[in-house]
Structure formats: C-alpha cells, structure tokens
Design a protein around this motif. Sequence first.
Motif, PDB file in Angstrom:
ATOM      1  N   GLY A   7      68.138 -28.088  80.383  1.00  0.00           N
ATOM      2  CA  GLY A   7      69.106 -27.078  80.834  1.00  0.00           C
ATOM      3  C   GLY A   7      69.841 -28.266  81.832  1.00  0.00           C
ATOM      4  N   SER A   9      73.361 -29.052  82.034  1.00  0.00           N
ATOM      5  CA  SER A   9      74.422 -27.740  82.243  1.00  0.00           C
ATOM      6  C   SER A   9      74.466 -27.179  83.291  1.00  0.00           C
ATOM      7  N   GLY A  10      73.983 -27.086  83.964  1.00  0.00           N
ATOM      8  CA  GLY A  10      73.194 -25.598  84.479  1.00  0.00           C
ATOM      9  C   GLY A  10      73.069 -25.831  86.111  1.00  0.00           C
ATOM     10  N   ALA A  11      73.231 -24.624  86.935  1.00  0.00           N
ATOM     11  CA  ALA A  11      73.631 -25.052  88.383  1.00  0.00           C
ATOM     12  C   ALA A  11      72.942 -26.116  88.876  1.00  0.00           C
ATOM     13  N   LYS A  32      73.069 -25.815  75.472  1.00  0.00           N
ATOM     14  CA  LYS A  32      73.163 -24.476  75.040  1.00  0.00           C
ATOM     15  C   LYS A  32      74.847 -23.564  74.556  1.00  0.00           C
ATOM     16  N   SER A  33      75.315 -23.980  75.656  1.00  0.00           N
ATOM     17  CA  SER A  33      77.364 -23.660  74.956  1.00  0.00           C
ATOM     18  C   SER A  33      77.667 -25.020  74.444  1.00  0.00           C
ATOM     19  N   ASN A  36      79.307 -27.433  76.112  1.00  0.00           N
ATOM     20  CA  ASN A  36      78.642 -27.957  77.623  1.00  0.00           C
ATOM     21  C   ASN A  36      78.634 -29.158  76.722  1.00  0.00           C
ATOM     22  N   ASP A  51      68.315 -24.986  71.425  1.00  0.00           N
ATOM     23  CA  ASP A  51      68.163 -23.535  72.518  1.00  0.00           C
ATOM     24  C   ASP A  51      66.676 -24.192  72.261  1.00  0.00           C
ATOM     25  N   LEU A  52      66.092 -23.378  72.982  1.00  0.00           N
ATOM     26  CA  LEU A  52      64.385 -24.084  73.399  1.00  0.00           C
ATOM     27  C   LEU A  52      63.991 -21.970  73.501  1.00  0.00           C
ATOM     28  N   THR A  75      67.333 -21.447  82.287  1.00  0.00           N
ATOM     29  CA  THR A  75      68.112 -19.978  82.384  1.00  0.00           C
ATOM     30  C   THR A  75      68.652 -19.640  81.457  1.00  0.00           C
ATOM     31  N   LEU A  77      71.348 -17.335  83.378  1.00  0.00           N
ATOM     32  CA  LEU A  77      71.470 -16.282  84.511  1.00  0.00           C
ATOM     33  C   LEU A  77      72.944 -16.306  84.924  1.00  0.00           C
ATOM     34  N   ALA A  78      73.710 -17.402  83.833  1.00  0.00           N
ATOM     35  CA  ALA A  78      75.513 -16.898  84.105  1.00  0.00           C
ATOM     36  C   ALA A  78      75.563 -15.561  84.110  1.00  0.00           C
ATOM     37  N   GLN A 119      61.320 -25.261  86.351  1.00  0.00           N
ATOM     38  CA  GLN A 119      61.563 -24.862  87.654  1.00  0.00           C
ATOM     39  C   GLN A 119      61.088 -23.150  87.899  1.00  0.00           C
ATOM     40  N   GLY A 173      64.207 -22.605  96.895  1.00  0.00           N
ATOM     41  CA  GLY A 173      64.908 -20.879  97.280  1.00  0.00           C
ATOM     42  C   GLY A 173      66.200 -20.764  96.525  1.00  0.00           C
ATOM     43  N   PHE A 175      69.750 -20.835  95.467  1.00  0.00           N
ATOM     44  CA  PHE A 175      70.290 -21.985  95.032  1.00  0.00           C
ATOM     45  C   PHE A 175      71.075 -21.428  95.967  1.00  0.00           C
TER      46      PHE A 175
HETATM   47  N1  LIG Z   1      66.752 -20.219  92.398  1.00  0.00           N
HETATM   48  C1  LIG Z   1      68.160 -19.641  91.783  1.00  0.00           C
HETATM   49  O1  LIG Z   1      68.530 -18.746  92.949  1.00  0.00           O
HETATM   50  C2  LIG Z   1      68.699 -19.690  90.657  1.00  0.00           C
HETATM   51  C3  LIG Z   1      68.175 -19.862  90.162  1.00  0.00           C
HETATM   52  C4  LIG Z   1      69.321 -20.517  88.454  1.00  0.00           C
HETATM   53  C5  LIG Z   1      70.007 -19.268  88.605  1.00  0.00           C
HETATM   54  N2  LIG Z   1      70.384 -19.104  90.076  1.00  0.00           N
HETATM   55  C6  LIG Z   1      71.536 -19.037  89.628  1.00  0.00           C
HETATM   56  O2  LIG Z   1      72.833 -17.341  88.737  1.00  0.00           O
HETATM   57  C7  LIG Z   1      73.708 -18.940  88.113  1.00  0.00           C
HETATM   58  C8  LIG Z   1      73.690 -19.381  87.489  1.00  0.00           C
HETATM   59  O3  LIG Z   1      72.862 -20.222  87.121  1.00  0.00           O
HETATM   60  P1  LIG Z   1      73.802 -21.625  85.358  1.00  0.00           P
HETATM   61  O4  LIG Z   1      74.687 -22.362  85.744  1.00  0.00           O
HETATM   62  O5  LIG Z   1      72.213 -22.250  85.852  1.00  0.00           O
HETATM   63  O6  LIG Z   1      73.149 -20.963  84.442  1.00  0.00           O
HETATM   64  P2  LIG Z   1      72.212 -20.127  83.068  1.00  0.00           P
HETATM   65  O7  LIG Z   1      73.382 -20.135  81.843  1.00  0.00           O
HETATM   66  O8  LIG Z   1      71.734 -20.728  84.581  1.00  0.00           O
HETATM   67  O9  LIG Z   1      72.195 -21.408  82.914  1.00  0.00           O
HETATM   68  C9  LIG Z   1      70.984 -22.430  82.903  1.00  0.00           C
HETATM   69  C10 LIG Z   1      70.703 -23.753  82.017  1.00  0.00           C
HETATM   70  O10 LIG Z   1      70.080 -23.034  80.523  1.00  0.00           O
HETATM   71  C11 LIG Z   1      70.981 -23.519  79.273  1.00  0.00           C
HETATM   72  N3  LIG Z   1      70.093 -22.503  78.842  1.00  0.00           N
HETATM   73  C12 LIG Z   1      70.857 -21.057  79.194  1.00  0.00           C
HETATM   74  N4  LIG Z   1      70.246 -20.604  77.553  1.00  0.00           N
HETATM   75  C13 LIG Z   1      69.483 -21.584  76.663  1.00  0.00           C
HETATM   76  C14 LIG Z   1      68.494 -21.236  75.808  1.00  0.00           C
HETATM   77  N5  LIG Z   1      68.213 -20.476  74.924  1.00  0.00           N
HETATM   78  N6  LIG Z   1      68.043 -22.399  75.294  1.00  0.00           N
HETATM   79  C15 LIG Z   1      68.525 -23.883  76.458  1.00  0.00           C
HETATM   80  N7  LIG Z   1      68.900 -24.138  76.900  1.00  0.00           N
HETATM   81  C16 LIG Z   1      69.670 -22.767  77.552  1.00  0.00           C
HETATM   82  C17 LIG Z   1      71.757 -23.948  79.751  1.00  0.00           C
HETATM   83  O11 LIG Z   1      72.785 -24.159  78.507  1.00  0.00           O
HETATM   84  P3  LIG Z   1      74.212 -23.836  78.627  1.00  0.00           P
HETATM   85  O12 LIG Z   1      75.182 -24.074  79.900  1.00  0.00           O
HETATM   86  O13 LIG Z   1      75.038 -25.415  77.717  1.00  0.00           O
HETATM   87  O14 LIG Z   1      74.679 -21.947  78.254  1.00  0.00           O
HETATM   88  C18 LIG Z   1      71.869 -24.230  81.680  1.00  0.00           C
HETATM   89  O15 LIG Z   1      72.231 -26.166  81.181  1.00  0.00           O
HETATM   90  C19 LIG Z   1      74.299 -19.345  89.157  1.00  0.00           C
HETATM   91  O16 LIG Z   1      75.395 -19.214  90.445  1.00  0.00           O
HETATM   92  C20 LIG Z   1      73.063 -20.482  90.004  1.00  0.00           C
HETATM   93  O17 LIG Z   1      72.727 -20.770  91.472  1.00  0.00           O
HETATM   94  C21 LIG Z   1      69.626 -19.399  90.554  1.00  0.00           C
END
Ligand SMILES: NC(=O)c1ccc[n+]([C@@H]2O[C@H](COP(=O)([O-])OP(=O)(O)OC[C@H]3O[C@@H](n4cnc5c(N)ncnc54)[C@H](OP(=O)(O)O)[C@@H]3O)[C@@H](O)[C@H]2O)c1
Length: 323
Positions: A7, A9-11, A32-33, A36, A51-52, A75, A77-78, A119, A173, A175
């Motif tokens: 993960g 590439s995520g936040a 994953k995407s 990225n 893909d996890l 995660t 959560l996008a 996480q 907490g 993010f």
């Molecule tokens: N504690 C918190 O408040 C918290 C926690 C998590 C997220 N969020 C929020 O949620 C929003 C989205 O989070 P994000 O930007 O981190 O995106 P995200 O879609 O949650 O992706 C997080 C990471 O997981 C990867 N991923 C997704 N599906 C997967 C799979 N099946 N296998 C392997 N890896 C996978 C993504 O890869 P790709 O990007 O390449 O698809 C990315 O690297 C943001 O605003 C973030 O701040 C908040």
Amino acid sequence: MRVFVAGASGAMGSRLVPQLVEQGHEVIGTFKSPGNLERVRALGAEPLALDLLDPAAVRSAVLEARPDAIVHQATALANLRWSRNMDRVFAQTNRLRTEGTDALLAAAREAGVRRFVAQSFASYRCARVGGPVKTEDDPLDPTPPAGMRESSAAMRYLDDTVSKAGGIALRYGGFYGAPNDGWADLVRKRQFPIVGNGGGITSFIHLDDAAAATVIALEDGAAGIYNIVDDEPAPVREWLPVLADALGAKPPRRFPGWLARLFAGDVAVMMATEARGASNAKAKRELGWTLRYPSWRQGFVTAYEVTTATDRGAGLATQRSGM
Ligand SMILES: NC(=O)c1ccc[n+]([C@@H]2O[C@H](COP(=O)([O-])OP(=O)(O)OC[C@H]3O[C@@H](n4cnc5c(N)ncnc54)[C@H](OP(=O)(O)O)[C@@H]3O)[C@@H](O)[C@H]2O)c1
C-alpha cells in the motif's frame, strides 16, 4: 533494512516511503492501481503491483523480495462515501485487514521476515463508558452500532492477529495533512454537522507524524498495539468549527440527535455524541516518539493554509501568519 511496504501509493504509504528512504532503508513499495507505478518509484521505492487478496501472489512477491520487514498499509478507502451501513463501504478494507493480513503474515513466516507493522485505527472503537480518553488496555466497544460491526471485528482481528504473531498494530487517529483528506470535502460543503451536544471525541494525527511513528515502531518497537494519535483528543463541537475555519468553509450546521439518527443512522450519532478518544502516552513513552503537530489546532491551519489561501485569494495566508 529491506522494507516491503504494502500500500505504498496510499495516503499513509506515500508519506512513509520517503521517510524510510531518508533513514537509509531500501523499500519495495506495492500498489494496486496500474497508474501508480511511477508514483511509487518517484517516492523512492522499487514499485511492485500486488493484490493483497491474492494469497499466492502475496507469497511469491514476499519470497522474491526477501525483505527484513513488512509494513501493511493497504486499505480501499478512496472515494469513500458516508452511509448508514459503513460495513458495506468498508467491505474491501475489512478483507484487506483480515485476509490481507493473514496472507502477509503467512508469507512473512515463510520468508523469515523479522519485523511486521500493520495499520489499524484508534477512534470510535472503545467502550462508550467512563472517561473520554482511552488507552490500548481499555476494553473495546462490546456492542458497536449496527452498520459498523463487521468493520470493528476486522480491526480487532488485525490488532489481535498481528500482535500475537509478534508484530505491531498501529492504531492511527483520523488522518489529515493532504489537500484531498476524506473529511475536508464534507466540511467544505457543510455536509458534516455538529450533532446533539457534539460531545463525541475524535483523535487525529497528521500524516507526517503518523509516518514518523511508523518508522520508529518498525525499527525499534516491541510487539503490541500502540495508539498513534495527537495530544488533544477533542469533542466534535470543538474541532469541527476550527477545521471549517481552516478550510475557509462556513461554520458547521447543527442537527438534533433524533434527526441525525433518522437521516444518517446510528453509526453517525455514536461518533458524534458518544465516541471516546485515544491516549498516545504509550507510544510516546515506549517508542520515544515526538510530534511535529501535537494538536489538530495548529495542524489543521498548517495543513490547509495553502489550499485555503488559494481558494480565497492570496491575502489570507499573509493575514494568518500575522505578517
Ligand atoms: N486513519 C485514517 O483516518 C485513515 C486510514 C486510511 C485511509 N484514510 C483516508 O481514506 C482516503 C483514501 O485513502 P488512501 O489514499 O490511502 O487510498 P486507499 O484506496 O485506501 O489505498 C491505500 C493503499 O492500499 C492499496 N490497495 C488498495 N486495494 C488493495 C488491494 N486489493 N491489494 C493491495 N493493495 C491495495 C492502494 O493501492 P492503489 O492506490 O494503487 O490502488 C494504496 O496503496 C484518504 O483520504 C485517507 O486519508 C484515513
């Protein structure tokens, strides 16, 4: 160390990878995407599509990469949308927290990986009794509202499985610190109201501080669970107007609890009125972690100053910094 960041590439992953590289670690960063790949490379990691939820692919990726450490930051959560059934919204993330964790741990065992960090999440999870701020030892909510039971169970599974395997679960907490933070948009649109007395407590963490804690935990932390949150867990009625102001939005609306329950459901009302916050005492004491943004009060302003000033016109940043 050779660190495998799932993960990347995520936040969180995208803040973590540069900090790991700066500390001299060699990073394999998964995404994953398909789009990225270059993003992960630009962060300083060796990019790897994964893909996890495909355990065979996880096994061969880890065996081939031969890392010393694994960090699970995946995660899904996008494009998150609020729903009274958050379990539906979190379904894929719940699988990443259960099946994904299992696949990574199994591969880690087979590959002889020494360190494992994953996480987790701190807010809205503790039993809604007693004081407002809870430690890692306080009981989790035995009866989460319908609509978040599966998500609560998935987080509990991750915490237990990782710590029993000798790894570290970091309960972050909420993010903030990126222009596209999930809740920022809702607050800008005045779609995030203060419900009832607004007494539900939230714990926040700036992404840079969360990444710094993760590096320390990975390098030196003892197995277990740590809350990675800032120094000031606070009720919604306090932090939401400050966030709205930092974003240049109008003040939040106010909704009575019964109306919010009707339109947004039990999960929303619990978060807004009953939730408990998290203490960071253990992480500070045991990891020696210090925060650059000890409170969301300064953190929100710093995080959104640039975007807000751009939105409102150039004058505001000057005004805020008192120049
Ligand atoms: N504690 C918190 O408040 C918290 C926690 C998590 C997220 N969020 C929020 O949620 C929003 C989205 O989070 P994000 O930007 O981190 O995106 P995200 O879609 O949650 O992706 C997080 C990471 O997981 C990867 N991923 C997704 N599906 C997967 C799979 N099946 N296998 C392997 N890896 C996978 C993504 O890869 P790709 O990007 O390449 O698809 C990315 O690297 C943001 O605003 C973030 O701040 C908040």
